[in-house]
Design a protein around this motif. Structure first.
Motif, PDB file in Angstrom:
ATOM      1  N   LEU A  47       0.830  -1.208   0.000  1.00  0.00           N
ATOM      2  CA  LEU A  47       0.000   0.000   0.000  1.00  0.00           C
ATOM      3  C   LEU A  47       0.861   1.254   0.000  1.00  0.00           C
ATOM      4  O   LEU A  47       0.567   2.229  -0.714  1.00  0.00           O
ATOM      5  N   GLU A  48       1.927   1.239   0.800  1.00  0.00           N
ATOM      6  CA  GLU A  48       2.829   2.403   0.835  1.00  0.00           C
ATOM      7  C   GLU A  48       3.499   2.611  -0.513  1.00  0.00           C
ATOM      8  O   GLU A  48       3.683   3.759  -0.947  1.00  0.00           O
ATOM      9  N   ALA A  49       3.855   1.538  -1.198  1.00  0.00           N
ATOM     10  CA  ALA A  49       4.465   1.651  -2.525  1.00  0.00           C
ATOM     11  C   ALA A  49       3.478   2.288  -3.504  1.00  0.00           C
ATOM     12  O   ALA A  49       3.861   3.116  -4.342  1.00  0.00           O
ATOM     13  N   GLU A  50       2.200   1.908  -3.413  1.00  0.00           N
ATOM     14  CA  GLU A  50       1.171   2.499  -4.278  1.00  0.00           C
ATOM     15  C   GLU A  50       0.991   3.992  -3.979  1.00  0.00           C
ATOM     16  O   GLU A  50       0.749   4.776  -4.887  1.00  0.00           O
ATOM     17  N   LEU A  51       1.111   4.339  -2.707  1.00  0.00           N
ATOM     18  CA  LEU A  51       0.892   5.735  -2.309  1.00  0.00           C
ATOM     19  C   LEU A  51       2.051   6.641  -2.716  1.00  0.00           C
ATOM     20  O   LEU A  51       1.844   7.826  -2.957  1.00  0.00           O
ATOM     21  N   ARG A  52       3.265   6.069  -2.817  1.00  0.00           N
ATOM     22  CA  ARG A  52       4.418   6.886  -3.220  1.00  0.00           C
ATOM     23  C   ARG A  52       4.155   7.501  -4.584  1.00  0.00           C
ATOM     24  O   ARG A  52       3.841   6.816  -5.542  1.00  0.00           O
ATOM     25  N   GLY A  53       4.260   8.784  -4.666  1.00  0.00           N
ATOM     26  CA  GLY A  53       4.059   9.481  -5.934  1.00  0.00           C
ATOM     27  C   GLY A  53       2.604   9.727  -6.264  1.00  0.00           C
ATOM     28  O   GLY A  53       2.297  10.427  -7.224  1.00  0.00           O
ATOM     29  N   ALA A  54       1.674   9.153  -5.503  1.00  0.00           N
ATOM     30  CA  ALA A  54       0.244   9.382  -5.744  1.00  0.00           C
ATOM     31  C   ALA A  54      -0.199  10.619  -4.965  1.00  0.00           C
ATOM     32  O   ALA A  54       0.480  11.073  -4.039  1.00  0.00           O
ATOM     33  N   ASP A  55      -1.326  11.142  -5.352  1.00  0.00           N
ATOM     34  CA  ASP A  55      -1.882  12.300  -4.645  1.00  0.00           C
ATOM     35  C   ASP A  55      -2.418  11.870  -3.282  1.00  0.00           C
ATOM     36  O   ASP A  55      -3.089  10.836  -3.171  1.00  0.00           O
ATOM     37  N   LEU A  56      -2.130  12.662  -2.259  1.00  0.00           N
ATOM     38  CA  LEU A  56      -2.676  12.391  -0.931  1.00  0.00           C
ATOM     39  C   LEU A  56      -4.126  12.834  -0.840  1.00  0.00           C
ATOM     40  O   LEU A  56      -4.888  12.310  -0.024  1.00  0.00           O
ATOM     41  N   VAL A  57      -4.496  13.793  -1.657  1.00  0.00           N
ATOM     42  CA  VAL A  57      -5.871  14.287  -1.693  1.00  0.00           C
ATOM     43  C   VAL A  57      -6.429  14.003  -3.081  1.00  0.00           C
ATOM     44  O   VAL A  57      -5.794  14.308  -4.091  1.00  0.00           O
ATOM     45  N   VAL A  58      -7.599  13.384  -3.117  1.00  0.00           N
ATOM     46  CA  VAL A  58      -8.250  13.033  -4.377  1.00  0.00           C
ATOM     47  C   VAL A  58      -9.653  13.626  -4.395  1.00  0.00           C
ATOM     48  O   VAL A  58     -10.128  14.162  -3.402  1.00  0.00           O
ATOM     49  N   GLN A  59     -10.324  13.484  -5.508  1.00  0.00           N
ATOM     50  CA  GLN A  59     -11.680  14.008  -5.661  1.00  0.00           C
ATOM     51  C   GLN A  59     -12.682  12.995  -5.119  1.00  0.00           C
ATOM     52  O   GLN A  59     -12.670  11.822  -5.493  1.00  0.00           O
ATOM     53  N   GLU A  73      -6.497   3.130   4.380  1.00  0.00           N
ATOM     54  CA  GLU A  73      -6.168   1.704   4.413  1.00  0.00           C
ATOM     55  C   GLU A  73      -4.856   1.449   5.161  1.00  0.00           C
ATOM     56  O   GLU A  73      -4.782   0.528   5.977  1.00  0.00           O
ATOM     57  N   ILE A  74      -3.864   2.262   4.887  1.00  0.00           N
ATOM     58  CA  ILE A  74      -2.574   2.092   5.576  1.00  0.00           C
ATOM     59  C   ILE A  74      -2.763   2.268   7.073  1.00  0.00           C
ATOM     60  O   ILE A  74      -2.249   1.466   7.870  1.00  0.00           O
ATOM     61  N   ARG A  75      -3.505   3.300   7.467  1.00  0.00           N
ATOM     62  CA  ARG A  75      -3.749   3.548   8.895  1.00  0.00           C
ATOM     63  C   ARG A  75      -4.451   2.351   9.527  1.00  0.00           C
ATOM     64  O   ARG A  75      -4.079   1.889  10.611  1.00  0.00           O
ATOM     65  N   GLN A  76      -5.459   1.817   8.856  1.00  0.00           N
ATOM     66  CA  GLN A  76      -6.201   0.685   9.407  1.00  0.00           C
ATOM     67  C   GLN A  76      -5.322  -0.564   9.514  1.00  0.00           C
ATOM     68  O   GLN A  76      -5.392  -1.297  10.508  1.00  0.00           O
ATOM     69  N   HIS A  77      -4.493  -0.798   8.521  1.00  0.00           N
ATOM     70  CA  HIS A  77      -3.632  -1.982   8.569  1.00  0.00           C
ATOM     71  C   HIS A  77      -2.521  -1.829   9.612  1.00  0.00           C
ATOM     72  O   HIS A  77      -2.121  -2.813  10.223  1.00  0.00           O
ATOM     73  N   ARG A  78      -2.044  -0.609   9.809  1.00  0.00           N
ATOM     74  CA  ARG A  78      -1.064  -0.400  10.885  1.00  0.00           C
ATOM     75  C   ARG A  78      -1.692  -0.668  12.241  1.00  0.00           C
ATOM     76  O   ARG A  78      -1.053  -1.238  13.133  1.00  0.00           O
ATOM     77  N   SER A  79      -2.940  -0.262  12.409  1.00  0.00           N
ATOM     78  CA  SER A  79      -3.650  -0.529  13.662  1.00  0.00           C
ATOM     79  C   SER A  79      -3.840  -2.032  13.861  1.00  0.00           C
ATOM     80  O   SER A  79      -3.646  -2.558  14.968  1.00  0.00           O
ATOM     81  N   THR A  80      -4.201  -2.725  12.796  1.00  0.00           N
ATOM     82  CA  THR A  80      -4.342  -4.178  12.863  1.00  0.00           C
ATOM     83  C   THR A  80      -3.021  -4.830  13.228  1.00  0.00           C
ATOM     84  O   THR A  80      -2.973  -5.731  14.080  1.00  0.00           O
TER      85      THR A  80
END
Length: 124
Positions: A47-59, A73-80
């Protein structure tokens, strides 16, 4: 072999598996939880690899700016992952495998005493 590493783990997950199984003698149920931890590590890495270079804010659905679903998703999986590691009840000092076994034994003893009423009673 009881502590054989699960197949297809990424580098970070393999390192965690090797570190923990090299320091602690885990029961089968604990190995299963550790495997789940390692799978979560791998998923978070992807998930972090997908987020690299992607927009943090989307429409969003109404055209409004929203946080990328990957962030959530990353936050939820880190909590898990944190809950899974907590379930292992490993001591903070990785060199304290004997202490972990003693803590587990002590916890089991207290639970049995509470259940069967064999602990010290007030006024007794």
């Amino acid at each position: 072999m009881a502590n054989s590493r699960p197949a297809n783990l990424g580098a970070k997950a393999r390192a965690v598996w090797d570190d923990i199984t090299g320091s602690f003698d885990l029961r089968a149920d604990e190995r299963r939880v550790l495997e789940d931890c390692c799978r979560e590590i791998d998923l978070i890495e992807r998930l972090e690899a997908e987020l690299r270079g992607a927009d943090l804010v989307v429409q969003g659905s109404m055209g409004q700016p929203v946080s990328s679903p990957l962030v959530t998703e990353i936050r939820q999986h880190r909590s898990t992952l944190a809950r899974l590691f907590a379930a292992l009840k490993l001591p903070e000092d990785a060199g304290s495998a004997d202490q972990a076994a003693q803590d587990r034994s002590s916890s089991a003893r207290k639970a049995a005493q509470a259940r069967w009423g064999t602990g010290k009673r007030r006024g007794a």
